[in-house]
Design an enzyme around this catalytic site. Structure first.
Site, mmCIF file in Angstrom:
data_model
loop_
_atom_site.group_PDB
_atom_site.id
_atom_site.type_symbol
_atom_site.label_atom_id
_atom_site.label_comp_id
_atom_site.label_asym_id
_atom_site.label_seq_id
_atom_site.Cartn_x
_atom_site.Cartn_y
_atom_site.Cartn_z
ATOM 1 N N HIS A 51 0.861 -1.187 0.000
ATOM 2 C CA HIS A 51 0.000 0.000 0.000
ATOM 3 C C HIS A 51 0.897 1.237 0.000
ATOM 4 O O HIS A 51 2.036 1.199 0.490
ATOM 5 C CB HIS A 51 -0.881 0.023 1.245
ATOM 6 C CG HIS A 51 -1.944 -1.028 1.253
ATOM 7 N ND1 HIS A 51 -3.019 -0.975 2.112
ATOM 8 C CD2 HIS A 51 -2.095 -2.166 0.519
ATOM 9 C CE1 HIS A 51 -3.792 -2.029 1.906
ATOM 10 N NE2 HIS A 51 -3.253 -2.766 0.953
ATOM 11 N N GLU A 53 0.960 3.891 1.796
ATOM 12 C CA GLU A 53 1.452 4.307 3.120
ATOM 13 C C GLU A 53 2.609 3.424 3.589
ATOM 14 O O GLU A 53 3.598 3.925 4.134
ATOM 15 C CB GLU A 53 0.338 4.221 4.172
ATOM 16 C CG GLU A 53 -0.884 5.034 3.860
ATOM 17 C CD GLU A 53 -1.985 4.228 3.183
ATOM 18 O OE1 GLU A 53 -3.151 4.432 3.540
ATOM 19 O OE2 GLU A 53 -1.674 3.408 2.302
ATOM 20 N N CYS A 81 -6.021 1.965 5.857
ATOM 21 C CA CYS A 81 -6.649 0.710 6.282
ATOM 22 C C CYS A 81 -6.079 0.312 7.646
ATOM 23 O O CYS A 81 -5.122 0.930 8.132
ATOM 24 C CB CYS A 81 -6.382 -0.382 5.239
ATOM 25 S SG CYS A 81 -4.678 -1.001 5.247
ATOM 26 N N CYS A 84 -2.229 -0.309 7.555
ATOM 27 C CA CYS A 84 -1.447 0.915 7.430
ATOM 28 C C CYS A 84 -1.532 1.769 8.691
ATOM 29 O O CYS A 84 -0.534 2.360 9.113
ATOM 30 C CB CYS A 84 -1.891 1.697 6.201
ATOM 31 S SG CYS A 84 -1.498 0.848 4.654
#
Length: 147
Positions: A51, A53, A81, A84
């Site tokens: 992801h 992040e 999420c 993260c």
């Protein structure tokens, strides 16, 4: 809108062009220097943890040579999420700014609300809804084109 969020939106556009879910992230230090500017690479890297992040935190930590980034701020186009959000806590980020909320997969103001849990190690300052319209439109258009 901050220049950092605009840079995160540019990263999200790159992700969409590459066939990735359009999420971009920018991590900056206290002086305002950009330590990382990334976008989702889950499909490219064949890595469910890739992801935006996570990639930004990894890059900034490697650049700094430190697992903790307490003077750093993260700008991301979508509410982080749970995975993260937990990484943000472990990295001890100072502030998190995000664009669109994520009622289905978010972990900050939706879902498990990681930073509100008693077991959360660190709670950054949180600012949602930054460039929300643009960020949400990128996501909506991306998924609309795939249906």
């Amino acid at each position: 809108m901050s220049g950092y969020m605009e840079l995160a939106l540019e990263q999200a556009r790159k992700a969409a062009q590459a066939g990735e879910v359009p999420v971009g992230a920018v991590l900056v230090d206290a002086a305002g220097a950009v330590l990382a500017a990334t976008h989702n690479r889950v499909e490219r890297d064949k890595d469910p943890t890739a992801h935006a992040e996570m990639l930004a935190i990894r890059a900034a930590a490697a650049k700094r040579g430190d697992a903790r980034l307490p003077d750093c701020d993260l700008y991301v186009t979508l509410e982080p999420c749970p995975m993260c959000a937990t990484a943000i806590s472990f990295a001890r980020l100072r502030r998190v700014y995000w664009g669109a909320s994520d009622p289905k997969g978010g972990g900050v103001e939706n879902g498990p609300r990681i930073f509100a849990q008693a077991t959360c190690h660190h709670r950054p300052e949180l600012f949602g809804g930054i460039a929300e319209t643009e960020a949400a439109a990128l996501l909506r258009d991306f998924f609309k084109a795939r249906r």
